[in-house]
Design a protein around this motif. Structure first.
Motif, PDB file in Angstrom:
ATOM      1  N   VAL A 158     -54.225 -14.096 -18.607  1.00 11.92           N
ATOM      2  CA  VAL A 158     -54.958 -15.165 -19.194  1.00 11.92           C
ATOM      3  C   VAL A 158     -54.058 -16.360 -19.535  1.00 11.92           C
ATOM      4  N   GLU A 159     -52.649 -16.217 -19.753  1.00 11.37           N
ATOM      5  CA  GLU A 159     -52.013 -17.537 -20.044  1.00 11.37           C
ATOM      6  C   GLU A 159     -51.837 -18.341 -18.928  1.00 11.37           C
ATOM      7  N   SER A 160     -52.130 -18.103 -17.834  1.00 12.03           N
ATOM      8  CA  SER A 160     -52.134 -19.045 -16.711  1.00 12.03           C
ATOM      9  C   SER A 160     -53.346 -19.821 -16.483  1.00 12.03           C
ATOM     10  N   LEU A 161     -54.407 -19.311 -17.220  1.00 12.47           N
ATOM     11  CA  LEU A 161     -55.774 -20.076 -17.231  1.00 12.47           C
ATOM     12  C   LEU A 161     -55.848 -21.385 -18.127  1.00 12.47           C
ATOM     13  N   THR A 162     -56.554 -22.305 -17.660  1.00 13.83           N
ATOM     14  CA  THR A 162     -56.842 -23.471 -18.504  1.00 13.83           C
ATOM     15  C   THR A 162     -57.629 -23.202 -19.424  1.00 13.83           C
ATOM     16  N   ILE A 163     -57.888 -23.719 -20.546  1.00 13.35           N
ATOM     17  CA  ILE A 163     -58.795 -23.598 -21.690  1.00 13.35           C
ATOM     18  C   ILE A 163     -60.153 -23.833 -20.948  1.00 13.35           C
ATOM     19  N   GLY A 164     -60.590 -24.789 -19.987  1.00 12.35           N
ATOM     20  CA  GLY A 164     -61.746 -24.698 -19.511  1.00 12.35           C
ATOM     21  C   GLY A 164     -61.960 -23.407 -18.667  1.00 12.35           C
TER      22      GLY A 164
ATOM     23  N   LEU B 246     -52.205 -17.539  -8.585  1.00 14.72           N
ATOM     24  CA  LEU B 246     -52.876 -18.760  -8.823  1.00 14.72           C
ATOM     25  C   LEU B 246     -52.267 -20.031  -8.683  1.00 14.72           C
ATOM     26  N   PRO B 247     -52.437 -20.932  -7.842  1.00 13.78           N
ATOM     27  CA  PRO B 247     -52.019 -22.283  -7.488  1.00 13.78           C
ATOM     28  C   PRO B 247     -51.990 -23.164  -8.792  1.00 13.78           C
ATOM     29  N   GLY B 248     -51.002 -24.049  -8.923  1.00 16.21           N
ATOM     30  CA  GLY B 248     -50.945 -24.828 -10.185  1.00 16.21           C
ATOM     31  C   GLY B 248     -52.214 -25.789  -9.739  1.00 16.21           C
ATOM     32  N   TRP B 249     -52.371 -26.588 -10.721  1.00 17.34           N
ATOM     33  CA  TRP B 249     -53.246 -27.506 -10.670  1.00 17.34           C
ATOM     34  C   TRP B 249     -52.738 -28.679  -9.999  1.00 17.34           C
ATOM     35  N   THR B 250     -53.568 -29.300  -9.069  1.00 21.90           N
ATOM     36  CA  THR B 250     -53.267 -30.569  -8.422  1.00 21.90           C
ATOM     37  C   THR B 250     -54.371 -31.705  -8.459  1.00 21.90           C
ATOM     38  N   ASN B 251     -55.372 -31.257  -9.123  1.00 18.18           N
ATOM     39  CA  ASN B 251     -56.331 -32.309  -9.388  1.00 18.18           C
ATOM     40  C   ASN B 251     -56.725 -32.632 -10.490  1.00 18.18           C
ATOM     41  N   ARG B 252     -56.013 -32.329 -11.750  1.00 15.94           N
ATOM     42  CA  ARG B 252     -56.414 -32.676 -13.126  1.00 15.94           C
ATOM     43  C   ARG B 252     -56.015 -33.992 -13.350  1.00 15.94           C
ATOM     44  N   GLY B 253     -56.640 -34.576 -14.538  1.00  8.04           N
ATOM     45  CA  GLY B 253     -56.664 -35.742 -14.863  1.00  8.04           C
ATOM     46  C   GLY B 253     -54.992 -36.438 -15.108  1.00  8.04           C
ATOM     47  N   GLU B 254     -55.056 -37.802 -15.110  1.00  5.05           N
ATOM     48  CA  GLU B 254     -53.787 -38.402 -15.189  1.00  5.05           C
ATOM     49  C   GLU B 254     -52.936 -37.959 -16.722  1.00  5.05           C
TER      50      GLU B 254
END
Length: 102
Positions: free
Chosen positions: A4-10, A73-81
């Motif tokens: 769960v710790e690797s998931l985003t809040i969303g 899970l891959p890291g995020w590459t498309n989150r905001g600046e």
């Protein structure tokens, strides 16, 4: 299972929405019901870049959903600046979570 710790809040919010459970209920992975299993599968499939709906995950077998959930899970590459700036700051300035509460 992905932690769960690797998931985003969303992502956690989506799992809570689809499973009807709160984050604290995810601690015992062995007692996961089908709604929660489906919700985790959906969120992880989305993180993997798959274009799926919850109904697609419902059509998978338990073995298939379990295999999906166990993917790295891959890291995020498309989150905001701004999110990227915060993540970079946190990586450069790690905090000892245990000591932070003292």
């Amino acid at each position: 299972m992905s932690t769960v710790e690797s998931l985003t809040i969303g992502e956690i919010a989506a799992i809570e929405k689809y499973s009807g459970k709160k984050m604290t209920d995810f601690q015992d992975e062995t007692a996961m019901d089908t709604r929660t299993l489906c919700a985790f599968g959906y969120v992880i499939a989305k993180r993997l870049g798959l274009q799926v709906e919850i109904s697609d995950i419902e059509q998978l077998s338990i073995d298939e959903v379990t295999q999906l959930i166990n993917q790295d899970l891959p890291g995020w590459t498309n989150r905001g600046e701004n999110a990227e700036k915060i993540a970079a700051y946190l990586e450069a300035h790690p905090t000892d979570i245990e000591a932070a509460g003292e």
